[in-house]
Design a protein around this motif. Structure first.
Motif, PDB file in Angstrom:
ATOM      1  N   LEU A  30       4.787   7.458  -5.436  1.00  8.72           N
ATOM      2  CA  LEU A  30       3.498   7.334  -6.119  1.00  8.72           C
ATOM      3  C   LEU A  30       3.189   5.850  -6.342  1.00  8.72           C
ATOM      4  N   TYR A  31       4.197   5.195  -6.566  1.00 12.49           N
ATOM      5  CA  TYR A  31       4.183   3.532  -7.083  1.00 12.49           C
ATOM      6  C   TYR A  31       3.399   2.781  -6.150  1.00 12.49           C
ATOM      7  N   ARG A  32       2.494   1.682  -6.824  1.00 12.03           N
ATOM      8  CA  ARG A  32       1.477   0.949  -6.331  1.00 12.03           C
ATOM      9  C   ARG A  32       1.901  -0.582  -6.530  1.00 12.03           C
ATOM     10  N   GLU A  33       1.627  -1.440  -5.762  1.00 13.12           N
ATOM     11  CA  GLU A  33       1.742  -2.975  -5.862  1.00 13.12           C
ATOM     12  C   GLU A  33       0.379  -3.622  -6.776  1.00 13.12           C
ATOM     13  N   ASP A  34      -0.291  -2.904  -7.529  1.00 11.56           N
ATOM     14  CA  ASP A  34      -1.528  -3.386  -8.022  1.00 11.56           C
ATOM     15  C   ASP A  34      -1.149  -4.720  -8.683  1.00 11.56           C
ATOM     16  N   GLN A  35      -1.847  -5.799  -8.529  1.00 12.78           N
ATOM     17  CA  GLN A  35      -1.326  -7.054  -8.947  1.00 12.78           C
ATOM     18  C   GLN A  35      -2.535  -8.162  -9.291  1.00 12.78           C
ATOM     19  N   PHE A  36      -2.430  -8.919 -10.503  1.00 14.66           N
ATOM     20  CA  PHE A  36      -3.127 -10.017 -10.519  1.00 14.66           C
ATOM     21  C   PHE A  36      -2.727 -11.092  -9.734  1.00 14.66           C
ATOM     22  N   PHE A  69      -3.416   0.063  -1.981  1.00 13.90           N
ATOM     23  CA  PHE A  69      -3.353   1.727  -1.437  1.00 13.90           C
ATOM     24  C   PHE A  69      -2.209   1.806  -0.236  1.00 13.90           C
ATOM     25  N   PRO A  70      -1.275   2.134  -0.643  1.00 13.06           N
ATOM     26  CA  PRO A  70      -0.342   2.237   0.511  1.00 13.06           C
ATOM     27  C   PRO A  70      -0.677   3.200   1.740  1.00 13.06           C
ATOM     28  N   ILE A  71      -0.223   2.975   2.683  1.00 19.14           N
ATOM     29  CA  ILE A  71      -0.766   3.517   3.858  1.00 19.14           C
ATOM     30  C   ILE A  71       0.522   4.323   4.771  1.00 19.14           C
ATOM     31  N   ASN A  72       1.911   4.291   4.402  1.00 16.00           N
ATOM     32  CA  ASN A  72       2.756   4.826   5.009  1.00 16.00           C
ATOM     33  C   ASN A  72       3.809   5.533   3.833  1.00 16.00           C
ATOM     34  N   LYS A  73       4.608   6.249   4.356  1.00 19.00           N
ATOM     35  CA  LYS A  73       5.469   7.018   3.159  1.00 19.00           C
ATOM     36  C   LYS A  73       6.222   6.142   2.521  1.00 19.00           C
ATOM     37  N   ASN A  74       7.037   5.302   2.940  1.00 24.00           N
ATOM     38  CA  ASN A  74       7.660   4.218   2.272  1.00 24.00           C
ATOM     39  C   ASN A  74       6.920   3.282   1.609  1.00 24.00           C
ATOM     40  N   ARG A  75       5.750   3.310   1.772  1.00 27.33           N
ATOM     41  CA  ARG A  75       4.894   2.433   1.141  1.00 27.33           C
ATOM     42  C   ARG A  75       5.413   0.887   1.204  1.00 27.33           C
ATOM     43  N   THR A  76       5.499   0.857   2.261  1.00 27.78           N
ATOM     44  CA  THR A  76       5.800  -0.616   2.622  1.00 27.78           C
ATOM     45  C   THR A  76       4.541  -1.387   3.395  1.00 27.78           C
ATOM     46  N   PHE A  77       3.656  -0.790   3.600  1.00 25.18           N
ATOM     47  CA  PHE A  77       2.435  -1.194   4.270  1.00 25.18           C
ATOM     48  C   PHE A  77       1.283  -0.544   3.203  1.00 25.18           C
ATOM     49  N   ALA A  78       0.350  -1.388   3.130  1.00 22.32           N
ATOM     50  CA  ALA A  78      -0.818  -1.221   2.062  1.00 22.32           C
ATOM     51  C   ALA A  78      -2.071  -2.071   2.704  1.00 22.32           C
ATOM     52  N   ILE A  79      -3.186  -1.306   2.146  1.00 22.25           N
ATOM     53  CA  ILE A  79      -4.447  -2.073   2.232  1.00 22.25           C
ATOM     54  C   ILE A  79      -4.607  -2.495   0.910  1.00 22.25           C
ATOM     55  N   ALA A  80      -5.247  -3.604   0.527  1.00 27.66           N
ATOM     56  CA  ALA A  80      -5.576  -3.987  -1.095  1.00 27.66           C
ATOM     57  C   ALA A  80      -6.987  -4.689  -0.922  1.00 27.66           C
ATOM     58  N   PRO A 126     -11.819 -10.278  -1.586  1.00 36.17           N
ATOM     59  CA  PRO A 126     -10.745 -10.291  -0.626  1.00 36.17           C
ATOM     60  C   PRO A 126     -10.282  -8.814  -0.095  1.00 36.17           C
ATOM     61  N   ILE A 127      -9.937  -8.752   0.948  1.00 34.81           N
ATOM     62  CA  ILE A 127      -9.395  -7.487   1.415  1.00 34.81           C
ATOM     63  C   ILE A 127      -8.184  -7.781   2.501  1.00 34.81           C
ATOM     64  N   GLU A 128      -7.123  -7.255   1.974  1.00 34.99           N
ATOM     65  CA  GLU A 128      -5.748  -7.755   2.643  1.00 34.99           C
ATOM     66  C   GLU A 128      -4.971  -6.498   3.310  1.00 34.99           C
ATOM     67  N   PHE A 129      -4.042  -6.995   4.322  1.00 30.91           N
ATOM     68  CA  PHE A 129      -3.270  -6.049   5.035  1.00 30.91           C
ATOM     69  C   PHE A 129      -1.839  -6.604   4.206  1.00 30.91           C
ATOM     70  N   ARG A 130      -1.086  -5.535   3.835  1.00 31.37           N
ATOM     71  CA  ARG A 130      -0.035  -5.910   3.324  1.00 31.37           C
ATOM     72  C   ARG A 130       1.429  -5.263   3.744  1.00 31.37           C
ATOM     73  N   TRP A 131       2.296  -6.054   3.993  1.00 22.20           N
ATOM     74  CA  TRP A 131       3.704  -5.658   4.411  1.00 22.20           C
ATOM     75  C   TRP A 131       4.629  -6.310   3.344  1.00 22.20           C
ATOM     76  N   ARG A 132       5.663  -5.300   2.753  1.00 21.02           N
ATOM     77  CA  ARG A 132       6.679  -5.780   1.553  1.00 21.02           C
ATOM     78  C   ARG A 132       7.837  -4.952   1.830  1.00 21.02           C
ATOM     79  N   THR A 133       8.981  -5.362   1.130  1.00 20.99           N
ATOM     80  CA  THR A 133       9.950  -4.708   1.266  1.00 20.99           C
ATOM     81  C   THR A 133      10.313  -4.062  -0.287  1.00 20.99           C
TER      82      THR A 133
END
Length: 227
Positions: A30-36, A69-80, A126-133
């Motif tokens: 359930l975790y998110r990378e909500d960020q300032f 808003f993560p879009i895959n099970k591992n939450r490594t991809f998201a829309i923000a 802004p609206i961004e597509f995110r990849w992270r580890t």
């Protein structure tokens, strides 16, 4: 009675935070990378007409918040999507002046004035597509965030100073109200390199030496993300 409440508190506290009662797998899912975010940039004028040059340091500052808003099970991809504010200034040799409700643009040698600056204040979407580890228990990770940003001009200010003479103009009607562009931010942990490419001309009207003033912007700098 005090002993009873103390016993009850200790029992409740230990039970609530027991390893057996916390579902770490659920937290991880359930975790998110909500960020300032806070960014600083150096601003380049793109598509400059002949004779136009920048002088001194043209700086930018941006801040805001992004909802993840993560879009895959591992939450490594998201829309923000997000909301923010930006201030950009541009120091060049194009003097903006107004006379009889007519705005004019003229090039002057950089040696002929003390200061010439155009400042722009924006509300950003802004609206961004995110990849992270990232993982739920670590904020140190690699990231590549790319997206588009729509900006609404809240205010513009230009100021020219040459000796005792000063020319000021606020809310120039020739400047486009809506601006948009593409950007990318990449890095590790808090520090990230950032680049924005403006796709909209600054000016909807305005001529310089008989030609349209089709200036755009490229902003390069650092972006900092804060959870």
């Amino acid at each position: 009675m005090k002993a009873f409440f103390l016993f009850f508190f200790l029992f409740f506290f230990s039970s609530s935070f027991s390893q057996d009662t916390i579902d770490f797998e659920a937290i991880d899912s359930l975790y998110r990378e909500d960020q300032f975010y806070v960014g600083i940039t150096y601003n380049f004028l793109n598509n400059k007409p002949d004779g136009v040059s920048q002088n001194s340091f043209s700086a930018g500052f941006t801040l805001g918040f992004l909802r993840d808003f993560p879009i895959n099970k591992n939450r490594t991809f998201a829309i923000a999507p997000g909301l923010g504010l930006t201030y950009n200034n541009y120091k060049d040799n194009v003097v903006i002046s107004e006379s009889n409700n007519q705005i004019s643009y003229n090039i002057v040698p950089s040696t002929d004035f003390d200061k010439n600056k155009l400042g722009l204040y924006f509300l950003d979407l802004p609206i961004e597509f995110r990849w992270r580890t990232s993982t739920f228990d670590s904020h140190k990770f690699w990231r590549v965030y790319t997206g588009v940003k729509l900006s609404y001009l809240l205010q513009s200010k230009s100021k020219f100073v040459s000796g005792p003479d000063t020319i000021k103009l606020s809310n120039n009607p020739d400047i486009n109200k809506f601006h948009y562009g593409a950007y990318v931010s990449a890095g590790y942990n808090t520090f990230n390199v950032y680049a924005y490419y403006g796709l909209q001309d600054f000016f909807k009207n305005g001529n310089l030496n008989g030609k349209p003033l089709d200036l755009k912007t490229i902003n390069i700098g650092l972006m900092f993300y804060i959870l």
